[in-house]
Design a protein around this motif. Structure first.
Motif, PDB file in Angstrom:
ATOM      1  N   MET A 146       0.845  -1.195   0.000  1.00  0.00           N
ATOM      2  CA  MET A 146       0.000   0.000   0.000  1.00  0.00           C
ATOM      3  C   MET A 146       0.884   1.249   0.000  1.00  0.00           C
ATOM      4  SD  MET A 146      -2.899   1.614   0.113  1.00  0.00           S
ATOM      5  CE  MET A 146      -4.109   0.321   0.414  1.00  0.00           C
ATOM      6  N   SER A 147       0.536   2.224  -0.839  1.00  0.00           N
ATOM      7  CA  SER A 147       1.273   3.482  -0.885  1.00  0.00           C
ATOM      8  C   SER A 147       1.095   4.229   0.431  1.00  0.00           C
ATOM      9  CB  SER A 147       0.767   4.352  -2.041  1.00  0.00           C
ATOM     10  OG  SER A 147       0.942   3.708  -3.277  1.00  0.00           O
ATOM     11  N   ASN A 148       2.053   5.091   0.734  1.00  0.00           N
ATOM     12  CA  ASN A 148       1.964   5.835   1.986  1.00  0.00           C
ATOM     13  C   ASN A 148       2.205   7.318   1.765  1.00  0.00           C
ATOM     14  OD1 ASN A 148       4.852   5.393   1.599  1.00  0.00           O
ATOM     15  ND2 ASN A 148       5.080   6.240   3.642  1.00  0.00           N
ATOM     16  N   VAL A 149       1.740   8.108   2.732  1.00  0.00           N
ATOM     17  CA  VAL A 149       1.808   9.563   2.664  1.00  0.00           C
ATOM     18  C   VAL A 149       2.500  10.084   3.917  1.00  0.00           C
ATOM     19  CG1 VAL A 149       0.444  11.692   2.508  1.00  0.00           C
ATOM     20  CG2 VAL A 149      -0.386   9.588   1.410  1.00  0.00           C
TER      21      VAL A 149
ATOM     22  N   THR B  84      -6.713  11.323   3.100  1.00  0.00           N
ATOM     23  CA  THR B  84      -5.833  10.197   2.741  1.00  0.00           C
ATOM     24  C   THR B  84      -6.070   8.992   3.644  1.00  0.00           C
ATOM     25  OG1 THR B  84      -4.019  11.081   4.118  1.00  0.00           O
ATOM     26  CG2 THR B  84      -4.052  11.711   1.778  1.00  0.00           C
TER      27      THR B  84
ATOM     28  N   PHE C 230      -4.925   5.076   2.882  1.00  0.00           N
ATOM     29  CA  PHE C 230      -3.477   5.210   2.769  1.00  0.00           C
ATOM     30  C   PHE C 230      -2.832   5.436   4.134  1.00  0.00           C
ATOM     31  CE2 PHE C 230      -4.955   6.582  -1.472  1.00  0.00           C
ATOM     32  CZ  PHE C 230      -4.266   5.662  -2.238  1.00  0.00           C
ATOM     33  N   ASP C 231      -1.760   4.714   4.368  1.00  0.00           N
ATOM     34  CA  ASP C 231      -0.979   4.889   5.589  1.00  0.00           C
ATOM     35  C   ASP C 231      -0.462   6.324   5.622  1.00  0.00           C
ATOM     36  OD1 ASP C 231       0.546   3.532   7.892  1.00  0.00           O
ATOM     37  OD2 ASP C 231       2.137   4.536   6.779  1.00  0.00           O
ATOM     38  N   THR C 232      -0.770   7.060   6.689  1.00  0.00           N
ATOM     39  CA  THR C 232      -0.450   8.488   6.746  1.00  0.00           C
ATOM     40  C   THR C 232       0.305   8.824   8.026  1.00  0.00           C
ATOM     41  OG1 THR C 232      -2.434   9.027   5.450  1.00  0.00           O
ATOM     42  CG2 THR C 232      -1.398  10.822   6.692  1.00  0.00           C
TER      43      THR C 232
ATOM     44  N   ASP D 232       5.465   7.757  -0.686  1.00  0.00           N
ATOM     45  CA  ASP D 232       5.069   7.805  -2.094  1.00  0.00           C
ATOM     46  C   ASP D 232       4.554   9.187  -2.454  1.00  0.00           C
ATOM     47  OD1 ASP D 232       5.343   4.916  -3.008  1.00  0.00           O
ATOM     48  OD2 ASP D 232       4.167   4.696  -1.177  1.00  0.00           O
TER      49      ASP D 232
ATOM     50  N   ILE E 207      -4.533  11.406  -3.331  1.00  0.00           N
ATOM     51  CA  ILE E 207      -5.223  10.124  -3.532  1.00  0.00           C
ATOM     52  C   ILE E 207      -5.245   9.757  -5.016  1.00  0.00           C
ATOM     53  CG2 ILE E 207      -7.464   8.961  -3.388  1.00  0.00           C
ATOM     54  CD1 ILE E 207      -7.950  10.723  -0.839  1.00  0.00           C
TER      55      ILE E 207
ATOM     56  N   LEU F  88      -1.654   8.770  -6.171  1.00  0.00           N
ATOM     57  CA  LEU F  88      -1.216   7.460  -5.697  1.00  0.00           C
ATOM     58  C   LEU F  88      -1.948   6.332  -6.414  1.00  0.00           C
ATOM     59  CD1 LEU F  88      -0.827   8.127  -1.856  1.00  0.00           C
ATOM     60  CD2 LEU F  88       0.966   8.026  -3.597  1.00  0.00           C
ATOM     61  N   ARG F  89      -3.240   6.525  -6.644  1.00  0.00           N
ATOM     62  CA  ARG F  89      -3.996   5.482  -7.358  1.00  0.00           C
ATOM     63  C   ARG F  89      -3.533   5.358  -8.811  1.00  0.00           C
ATOM     64  NH1 ARG F  89      -9.987   6.816  -4.714  1.00  0.00           N
ATOM     65  NH2 ARG F  89      -9.631   5.621  -2.779  1.00  0.00           N
TER      66      ARG F  89
END
Length: 286
Positions: free
Chosen positions: A1-4, A20, A25-27, A99, A279, A282-283
């Motif tokens: 999973m992408s992260n912020v 997010t 998304f992991d933030t 990301d 968002i 990242l998608r």
């Protein structure tokens, strides 16, 4: 999973995080503590609070909302960026790969009022060690500052410079500078030179010769952080497009650091806009 990774826990940063996080998304929110909002005694021009609310209360409620959704809040100070396999935020204590990154640190701190400082910008006065240290190989340089940000810049420069002098400008050092760095606590009066920086004069009448000065007062402001990774700035503001994106893919900015109408409502809007655009970005990578 992408992260912020979001730098700043004010209205812009928290608003982005709410989006997010809800998108899955992991933030991670990096915060050096309360900002200008906490100093507001009473806010009476923000939607939903007919009796007003203190800045401290509003800030606390915002952060609690993000934590409830699963945000990771890190109490640390961002001092720079790096490119590894991902965009990376460097802090005093660690590094955080991401990301996508949002700068939401509020307005940059003002430059010290020292005669000659602005005159020699780009001519020996620099605000980014990562960007400009290469040009000072085997030269005697100074770093203006006394805290962790100054230490970070000094460490970057010392790898190539002949000598590094820390100019605290009358303050006591708050960071542990290496023994190979000279600490000068005198108040700076003026920077002099012809075409480039040549010397620094102090208020007690003494002076030293130097070939470069790196300004690192207080903490790394928003524009200083942006410059370290090559993002465009105008004055103290980060340049963004209509989607809150900088010229660096994956790097966004929102809130007071983008200039314009410096109000909570504007910061919340820009944070929400940045969150939704992150968002989408990242998608699109998947």
């Amino acid at each position: 999973m992408s992260n912020v990774v979001i730098i700043g826990s004010g209205p812009a940063g928290i608003s982005a995080a709410l989006y997010t996080l809800r998108a899955g998304f992991d933030t991670t929110i990096i915060s050096k503590g309360s900002g200008a909002l906490e100093k507001a005694e009473m806010i009476e021009n923000y939607y939903g609070f007919p009796e007003g609310i203190s800045g401290k209360e509003l800030e606390k409620a915002g952060i609690e909302g993000a934590l409830r959704l699963g945000a990771k809040l890190v109490n640390d100070e961002a001092v720079g960026f790096a490119f590894y396999d991902k965009l990376t935020v460097k802090t005093v204590l660690s590094e955080y790969k991401a990301d996508a990154i949002l700068i939401a640190t509020g307005s940059s701190r003002s430059t010290p009022k020292i005669k000659g400082l602005s005159d020699f910008e780009g001519k020996g006065v620099s605000y980014c060690a990562v960007c400009d240290a290469f040009f000072y190989r085997q030269k005697n340089v100074c770093v203006l500052g006394s805290g962790e940000y100054a230490l970070h810049e000094a460490n970057e420069i010392s790898a190539v410079a002949k000598s590094v002098t820390i100019l605290t400008n009358g303050s006591e050092p708050t960071a542990n500078f290496p023994e190979n760095m000279i600490i000068n606590k005198k108040e700076v009066a003026q920077i002099e030179g012809t075409e480039r920086v040549e010397k620094i004069k102090f208020k007690d009448g003494t002076e030293i010769c130097t070939e470069g000065i790196f300004v690192a007062v207080g903490v790394a402001g928003s524009s200083a952080l942006a410059k370290k990774i090559g993002a465009l700035t105008e004055g103290n503001n980060i340049v963004i497009d209509e989607n809150m994106a900088t010229n660096i893919p994956g790097l966004y900015a929102a809130g007071d650091c983008t200039g314009g109408f410096l109000q909570i409502a504007k910061a919340v809007y820009e944070g929400a806009k940045a969150g939704t655009e992150i968002i989408k970005y990242l998608r699109s990578l998947n």
